[in-house]
Every structure is written in C-alpha cells, then in structure tokens.
Design a protein around this motif. Structure first.
Motif, PDB file in Angstrom:
ATOM      1  N   SER A   1       1.045  -1.176  -0.011  1.00 43.45           N
ATOM      2  CA  SER A   1      -0.096   0.128   0.033  1.00 43.45           C
ATOM      3  C   SER A   1       0.776   1.376  -0.069  1.00 43.45           C
ATOM      4  CB  SER A   1      -1.114   0.052   1.121  1.00 43.45           C
ATOM      5  OG  SER A   1      -1.774   1.313   1.264  1.00 43.45           O
ATOM      6  N   GLN A   2       0.620   2.189  -0.935  1.00 44.07           N
ATOM      7  CA  GLN A   2       1.419   3.364  -1.202  1.00 44.07           C
ATOM      8  C   GLN A   2       0.426   4.511  -1.124  1.00 44.07           C
ATOM      9  OE1 GLN A   2       4.870   4.226  -1.009  1.00 44.07           O
ATOM     10  NE2 GLN A   2       3.879   5.944  -0.587  1.00 44.07           N
ATOM     11  N   SER A   3       0.429   5.360  -0.182  1.00 39.23           N
ATOM     12  CA  SER A   3      -0.037   6.470  -0.161  1.00 39.23           C
ATOM     13  C   SER A   3       0.441   7.780  -1.132  1.00 39.23           C
ATOM     14  CB  SER A   3      -0.161   7.276   1.342  1.00 39.23           C
ATOM     15  OG  SER A   3      -0.582   6.560   2.352  1.00 39.23           O
ATOM     16  N   LEU A   4      -0.786   8.312  -1.703  1.00 41.86           N
ATOM     17  CA  LEU A   4      -0.360   9.428  -2.585  1.00 41.86           C
ATOM     18  C   LEU A   4      -0.809  10.575  -2.017  1.00 41.86           C
ATOM     19  CD1 LEU A   4      -1.924   7.914  -6.074  1.00 41.86           C
ATOM     20  CD2 LEU A   4       0.490   7.841  -5.165  1.00 41.86           C
ATOM     21  N   GLU A   5       0.388  11.201  -1.657  1.00 43.60           N
ATOM     22  CA  GLU A   5       0.200  12.360  -0.760  1.00 43.60           C
ATOM     23  C   GLU A   5      -0.449  13.676  -1.671  1.00 43.60           C
ATOM     24  OE1 GLU A   5       2.669  14.946   2.557  1.00 43.60           O
ATOM     25  OE2 GLU A   5       3.773  14.081   1.027  1.00 43.60           O
TER      26      GLU A   5
END
Length: 434
Positions: A115-119
């Motif tokens: 899971s990678q957050s897109l800021e």
C-alpha cells in the motif's frame, strides 16, 4: 694579622658583590614588571565591541537558541519526506472441510499486499512552507536573543565604567578630605583652631572613606556582572578601553523607523509566525480533500497465482476537519493582532528611547558646557581661601559637595545616554557579529 685582615677584606668584598647582584636582580625584576605593564598599557584593554563579541560567542543561552534553529531545520526535513509504503504479508495452510477426493490435497497460501499513499500536493506544499516559516521564526528568535544580550553587555560595560569613575571621584574626595584634616589638625595643635573643627573633619573623612569603599565594592560588583554575562570568558582583572563620554552617532529618527520595520527581530518573528499560521490554514483546508492509497496484492496457493491492484479512497463525508480549520483561523488572527500591536509598541519604544537619548545628551552638554567647570573653579577658590585662612572648613565642604553632586549628575547623564543608544541598537538588532 695581615693574613687575617686580607681574609676579612675578601669576605667583605664577596659580601658587597652578593649585595650588588641581589639588588641588580631586584632591579631587573622591577624593570621587567615595568616593561610588562607598559606593554599591557600599550596593548590596551577590551573595547566594548570586543566584549560584546566575546559574550555572544560564550553565552550558553545563545547556544540553546541556535539549537532551536537546528530543530526547526530538522522539522523541514521531516515535512519534506514522502510517506513510506506499507507491506503486509500473510501465509497459512488450507484446512479441508470436504473429503480429499473432492477437494484435492491441502496446500499453503501466501498473500503479499503493498500500500502506497499518494500525498495531496496542496497539503504537502503547505506543510513544507509552514516548517520553513518555523525556521525563519527560530532564526528571528536567535537574532532577538543576540540583540538583547549585546545590548545588555553594552549597558553593563558602561555601568562598570560609571561605577569605576564614581569610585575614582570618591577616592579623590577622600584624599582632599584627608589633606584638609591634616591642616586642621596642625591648626588645632598650634591653638589656632578649635577642636570642634577637627572632630567635624574626622567625621567627614570617615564618611568619605565609607563612600569610597562602597564605590569600589560597587565597581567590583559591576565587574562580576559583566563576567557573568560573558560566561567567564573575560579575564578576572580585565580592562576596558572606553569611557562614558564615547560619542553616540545614530541615524535620524525617521531613518531608524524605516530600518526598524525590516530589522527588528520580534517583528520578523511575528511575520514568520503569521506566514506559518496562514499556511496551516491552507494545510487544514487541503486536508478535507479525499486521500488516495494505491494497493497491489499478490496471492498464491498450490493451484493459482493472483495479482490485483486498486485504490483506497478516504472520503471526508461525516467530518470535514471543521474544528482544525477554525483553530488555525483563530491562531492566524491572534498572530496578526499581536503583530499589529507589537509594531505600534516597538515604534513607541523607539521614540521613547530616542527622547531619552536626546534628554541625556542635553544634560551632558549642559554639565560639560560650564556647570562642572564652574564647580571645579569654586572648589579651587575655596581651597585657596582655606589655606590662606580666609575661609573656614564649612565653605570648602559645601563647595566640595556641590562639585561631587555635579560630577555624579554628569556621569549619570553620560550613562543614560549610552543606555538609550544601546536600547535603540537593541530594537534595530545592531550589534557586532560573532
């Protein structure tokens, strides 16, 4: 007999030579000490700017303020960092609920999810800007601490000079009283003057001695205060090559007002805090926008491999950070009102310090212009008349008190002039850099 006299003559000669060598050695030490003192006098003591630089380098409170700047700079690095990805790994055996003939043999299954957050770029930009504004505020705090310490050191230096000059004045008065006491004692012993005059002279000498001792103790106390401000970096018996009569050259009041808006550390700090509060409002408002996480999952068992990707969206449907936004808006209003008031107040402080400086300057000019000289001339006339027997001790004492008060007023006016100039330099953060 002749041999004994020769031995005695040799012994006396040796003794004379030893005395000559001994006194030559002492003379050499005295000469060396005199040369050393002359070299120290030639080198001179510390200037006011030298002591300020020493204090700014040695004072521990400034090092603590520098650490705050480093902390704020580290917060910029934290604010600029990208969010780290999250990796989830799960594994475990399958358990059959049906016969093996129908399901086949059991197996192990594994699943890895990334899971990678897109800021949000608006949140990121506002957060970094607020951290950078915090660095500017910390630097302004450091500048304020430097300006305050430099002004405090300058005032302490001139207070030391004031106490030293007062001690020298009291020492001169004590010497004068002692000379008059000796003259009165001779007159009393010869029967020309009543003993009451000697008792009065003794009292005045003791009073002058007490004032002299107190003045020297105050000088040492001012020296210790200066050593404390410089964190002991100065030698214990330092000397200052300055005087209370040092010239004070400052720009005009209007030029100082214009300079103050761009140089006063407190105004700069509040402007940085205002910018940070505004950016925090932008950050909280941008946080209302939906946030997105990119998901990738890999699933494996004995028969199948599955790769899936997707998005996770957090929608601020029920709570849109209204409390955080209102708090940021209120904080920005607080900083703005504080900034407006401090601008007005600092301008008034500048004007007050300027007026105090002009008043002290006029007092110095008034005393140096004739009052002190007239008091000194009156004391010389009174002393001459006392030596000739035309005036009594009371006239000399009254004239001496007038001169003492006049000199004290002059020294105090010079000190107030230097203190007002130091306050103006503190407001505009004008001090020698380390």
């Amino acid at each position: 007999m002749t041999q004994l006299m020769n031995h005695e003559h040799s012994f006396l000669s040796l003794l004379c030579m030893q005395k000559i060598v001994f006194w030559s050695f002492l003379a050499g030490i005295a000469l060396f000490a005199g040369v050393n003192d002359s070299l120290q006098a030639a080198e001179g003591g510390y200037r006011v700017t030298d002591i300020q630089r020493i204090g700014l380098q040695a004072n521990g409170l400034l090092r603590a303020a520098r650490s705050q700047v480093d902390i704020a700079s580290a917060e910029v690095i934290s604010a600029s960092a990208f969010p780290n990805p999250e990796v989830t790994f799960m594994a475990g055996p399958d358990s059959r609920r049906l016969p093996e003939s129908e399901t086949g043999p059991s197996s192990m299954q594994r699943q890895v999810t990334v899971s990678q957050s897109l800021e949000n770029p608006f949140v990121r930009r506002a957060r970094i800007g607020a951290a950078e504004a915090g660095v500017e505020a910390s630097r302004a705090n450091l500048e304020q601490a430097r300006a305050d310490l430099a002004a405090q050191i300058r005032v302490s230096v001139y207070e030391f000079l004031l106490r030293r000059d007062l001690a020298m004045m009291e020492s001169d008065i004590h010497g004068l009283m002692g000379e008059i006491q000796r003259r009165i004692r001779l007159s009393v012993e010869s029967g020309e003057t009543a003993r009451f005059e000697l008792i009065r002279a003794d009292t005045e000498v003791m009073t002058a001695a007490s004032r002299k001792e107190a003045a020297f103790l105050n000088t040492e106390r001012a020296r210790v205060a200066l050593l404390k401000l410089t964190a002991g970096a100065l030698p214990a018996e330092f000397n200052v090559t300055a005087s209370l009569g040092d010239p004070v050259d400052l720009p005009s009041l209007e030029a100082l007002r214009a300079e103050l808006k761009a140089a006063n550390p407190e105004i700069l700090r509040l402007e940085a805090e205002q910018n940070r509060a505004r950016l925090r409002i932008d950050q909280e408002r941008a946080s209302v926008l939906p946030s997105v996480d990119v998901l990738y999952s890999n699933f494996q068992d004995k028969q199948f491999t599955s790769n899936t990707a997707g998005l996770s969206v957090r929608i601020p449907l029920f709570y849109q950070r209204r409390g955080e936004v209102d708090a940021a808006v209120s904080d920005a209003a607080r900083v703005r009102e504080t900034l407006d008031y401090r601008r007005y107040e600092i301008d008034r402080l500048l004007e007050s310090a300027w007026q105090a400086m002009e008043i002290a300057r006029r007092r110095v000019e008034m005393f140096e212009g004739g009052i002190v000289k007239e008091a000194e001339a009156a004391l010389r006339v009174a002393e001459a008349a006392f030596r000739l027997g035309e005036r009594g001790f009371i006239e000399v004492l009254d004239t001496q008190r007038v001169l003492r008060n006049t000199r004290s007023e002059l020294l105090q006016a010079q000190f107030e002039l230097q203190s007002a100039a130091a306050e103006i330099d503190r407001l505009r953060a004008h001090y020698p850099k380390e």
